[in-house]
Design an enzyme around this catalytic site. Structure first.
Site, short mmCIF file in Angstrom:
data_model
loop_
_atom_site.label_atom_id
_atom_site.label_comp_id
_atom_site.label_asym_id
_atom_site.label_seq_id
_atom_site.Cartn_x
_atom_site.Cartn_y
_atom_site.Cartn_z
N THR A 130 4.32 47.79 72.96
CA THR A 130 3.82 46.42 72.84
C THR A 130 2.33 46.40 72.55
OG1 THR A 130 5.52 45.57 74.29
CG2 THR A 130 3.54 44.23 74.08
N GLU A 183 2.47 43.55 84.45
CA GLU A 183 2.49 43.42 82.98
C GLU A 183 1.11 43.74 82.38
OE1 GLU A 183 5.15 43.43 81.75
OE2 GLU A 183 5.56 42.01 80.16
N1 HSE Z 1 4.89 38.10 73.82
C1 HSE Z 1 4.81 39.53 73.93
C2 HSE Z 1 4.51 40.10 72.55
C3 HSE Z 1 6.10 40.05 74.46
O1 HSE Z 1 5.20 39.70 71.60
O2 HSE Z 1 3.61 40.92 72.44
C4 HSE Z 1 6.16 41.55 74.60
O3 HSE Z 1 7.45 41.92 75.00
#
Ligand code: HSE
Length: 315
Positions: A187, A134
């Site tokens: 993201t 990740e």
């Molecule tokens: N918590 C992360 C974000 C999840 O919202 O950036 C990404 O899938």
């Protein structure tokens, strides 16, 4: 040690991170979609990626740059053995969709490699390796996709570093509807636009909702879950990147959703509901709302996945 294998094929589920109010601290797994990862022994020591399918040639096959490769290599490094392992990654969900695609590949890889090697690690020990994948995918080792994909069910992340992850019971039945519009949002980019400082008033509202959501899940209190699925911090900023967000969310709530919001960092939008019939009606309403603005989309309806990854074949 358990049996070792020459070949292992694993399914790892997609996940919905944040669950409205719980930015970086909440997530749940769905039954489908998910990725399929194959691990097999090779003569050449180390990890290789021999095949990537289903993602239009976008994902790197270089181990250093691929989430599954990085996660599997982190596992092998910890064992300090010179096993040779080839990975195949079969993407069964869109990239940049907010469905935890990179996390599913990382989780599938570490589960497959661990099984191949006779399960030297327990499931909770695999989390650290999957988180490394990740980190490569979006710059932070946030756990709210990898942990639900690895453990199944709802997961609460009290802390990512050091890792402190709590698996939460949730009411039965509980269904997720996730609608993915055919646009891609990275993201990493949606994290950069977030404000670094927030007001105390908003913080109080948000942590009230996070506590309420956790309590609602544990008590099986649908009304409390519904009241708590409000995000006053992240959603107002990120939702402008998703065409039709307000209309699609409204369509979900009007169709009977307990709550609705951005799935992870988007562009997918999710909703929770009490039964499959409502989840299906919500899916149709959300799909229609996206179609109204000319956005093709795909709908996934699934109970909360309590099982996590599944070994599909081993030999
Ligand atoms: N918590 C992360 C974000 C999840 O919202 O950036 C990404 O899938």
């Amino acid at each position: 040690m358990a049996d070792q294998y020459q070949y292992v094929k694993v399914f790892a589920p997609a996940s919905v991170a944040n669950v409205s109010c719980g930015f970086d601290v909440m997530g749940f797994a769905v039954d489908h979609p998910g990725d399929i990862i194959v691990a097999r022994r090779t003569e050449e020591p180390g990890i290789q990626i021999t095949k990537v399918s289903g993602e239009n040639g976008v994902l790197p096959t270089s181990v250093n740059k691929n989430t599954a490769g990085v996660a599997a290599r982190a596992l092998l490094k910890q064992l300090d053995i010179d096993a040779g392992i080839a990975l195949e990654i079969h993407k069964k969900m869109p990239l940049g969709s907010g469905l935890g695609s990179s996390a599913a590949s990382s989780v599938g890889a570490v589960v497959a490699v661990n099984q191949l090697l006779g399960s030297p690690f327990a499931a909770n020990e695999l989390l650290t390796f999957a988180a490394e994948g990740e980190r490569v995918a979006c710059g932070t080792p946030h756990l709210d996709n990898v942990a639900p994909s690895l453990f199944g069910g709802f997961v609460f992340i009290r802390s990512s570093e050091p890792q402190d992850v709590i698996e939460l019971d949730c009411p039965k039945p509980l269904f997720a509807t996730v609608v993915h519009p055919q646009i891609e949002i990275r993201t990493e980019d949606t994290r950069k636009i977030l404000r670094r400082d927030i007001s105390l008033q908003k913080a109080v509202t948000q942590w009230g909702n996070v506590g309420g959501l956790v309590a609602g899940l544990l008590k099986g209190d649908y009304e409390l879950i519904s009241r708590s699925m409000q995000d006053v911090i992240i959603e107002p900023i990120r939702s402008v990147l998703i065409p039709g967000f307000d209309e699609v969310k409204k369509a979900a709530l009007d169709a009977g959703a307990l709550g609705s919001g951005i799935s992870g960092s988007g562009p997918s939008i999710f909703a929770l509901s009490r039964d499959k019939e409502t989840a299906t009606a919500i899916g149709e309403a959300m799909q229609h709302a996206f179609e109204e603005i000319g956005l093709d989309n795909e709908v996934y309806i699934s109970p909360i996945n309590k099982e996590g990854p599944r070994i599909l074949e081993e030999a």
